[in-house]
Write a protein that holds these residues in place. Structure first.
Motif: not given
Length: 377
Positions: A320-334
């Motif tokens: 229930g985090f009200a201010k959360s942002t998730v960003v994935d970079f396609p094709g990128v590893s660690h």
């Protein structure tokens, strides 16, 4: 604990739980200072500016140093918070390799943005503890800082793989050989990092964090796992935001049980802004079949963990985090920085500037080619 990949048996001792044993990380921390703060405190810092962001064109004139007189230098860092020479304070938890490579580069990037960055050094653990540590540390003047994308190595020596119990290398074969022992192992590994952060907060943290209007906790890889799990009311009541780079906030091989995957043990305020940044095909934590996390979770007889999603979106939503942002970079590893540095720093810049803002308004996420699907950019 037998490691079949490395053909080696490792004796893993119990972890001493007295927090005073762990002050070394804060007392040998690596610190990045913005140019304005360096100019203001040059008489105390000495030497000359030695720290630049990515060149050509990036900010210059910052200062990078290892803590050598903890009482005086943490007092100075608290004074900086009241002086107005910086935008805020970032406590940076490095990855498995110590304050090298990307963990060092984050210090250059963020000090170039105007932030003081303190990176407690887990690899400075004294040899007498027999758990980890690189041995001799470099003095500030001996650290090569010119190459933003280089190793930025602050160590004279190294701790080879399994040379000490917590100088490890992650291999699925080792995990699957004895899942119960490995779950105990990763819990002890977390406890070391937790106690180091406890020591920083309990020894210097109350005055340090209260001196700053903006305080962020940033973790990279193993450090992100630690930052995600960690909770300390002295620190968290002052946090402006939490940044997790290269960690997925889920039950995988790096967690002893599912409950331990909860962000801040489910104790922090759900209004705290949180940012998670990952390579979509992270070799350790990604959702693709080839990642270590997915390989271990898929083995129903010897593995554990799952479901594996590769990022923190499911955890942020469930908690229930009200201010959360998730960003994935396609094709990128660690390693995100070496291929997507511009996009990475843009996202970080928007979050640091106004962590409570709606991320859909960020210029970094409105750029061409960036889309939003199921709560993930």
């Amino acid at each position: 604990m037998y490691m079949p990949y490395h053909k080696k048996t490792v004796a893993v001792p119990a972890i001493p739980l007295n927090v005073t044993n762990y002050t070394y990380a804060a007392d040998n921390a690596m610190v990045s200072i913005p140019a304005k703060c360096y100019d203001m405190y040059q008489a105390k810092l000495g030497l000359t500016p030695n720290w630049n962001d990515r060149q050509p064109g990036g900010p210059k004139g910052m200062f990078y140093f290892r803590i050598s007189d903890p009482a005086k230098e943490y007092e100075m860092l608290s004074e900086m918070g009241q002086s107005g020479c910086a935008c805020g304070l970032v406590i940076l938890l490095h990855g498995t390799s110590g304050v090298t490579w990307q963990s060092g580069s984050y210090g250059a990037m963020l000090s170039g943005m105007g932030y003081v960055v303190i990176a407690p050094d887990s690899h400075s653990m004294p040899a007498s503890m027999g758990l980890k540590g690189v041995g001799k540390l470099k003095k500030t003047a001996d650290i090569a800082t010119a190459n933003y994308c280089g190793k930025l190595n602050p160590y004279e020596e190294t701790c080879g793989t399994w040379e000490l119990p917590f100088c490890y290398s992650t291999k699925a074969d080792n995990i699957l050989n004895d899942r119960q022992k490995y779950r105990e192992y990763v819990e002890r590994n977390y406890m070391i990092r937790k106690l180091e952060l406890d020591a920083l907060v309990e020894t210097y943290g109350s005055k340090l964090v209260s001196a700053w209007n903006k305080v962020f906790l940033l973790g990279r890889s193993e450090g992100a796992m630690t930052a995600a799990r960690y909770y300390n009311p002295t620190l968290h009541q002052k946090l402006s935001g939490l940044i997790l780079s290269g960690w997925s906030c889920e039950f995988n091989y790096f967690m002893s049980c599912a409950d331990h995957a909860k962000v801040c043990g489910d104790q922090c305020a759900k209004t705290m802004p949180v940012l998670n940044i990952n390579g979509k095909v992270d070799s350790y934590f990604g959702a693709q079949d080839s990642s270590v996390a997915a390989t271990v979770a898929a083995n129903t007889t010897h593995g554990y963990g799952g479901p594996i999603t590769g990022n923190c979106r499911a955890a942020f939503t469930a908690q229930g985090f009200a201010k959360s942002t998730v960003v994935d970079f396609p094709g990128v590893s660690h390693s995100i920085m070496y291929s997507h540095d511009n996009a990475l720093r843009s996202v970080l810049g928007d979050f640091l500037a106004d962590p409570a803002s709606d991320s859909s308004t960020w210029g970094s996420l409105k750029r061409q080619g960036c889309t939003l699907d199921a709560g993930i950019y």
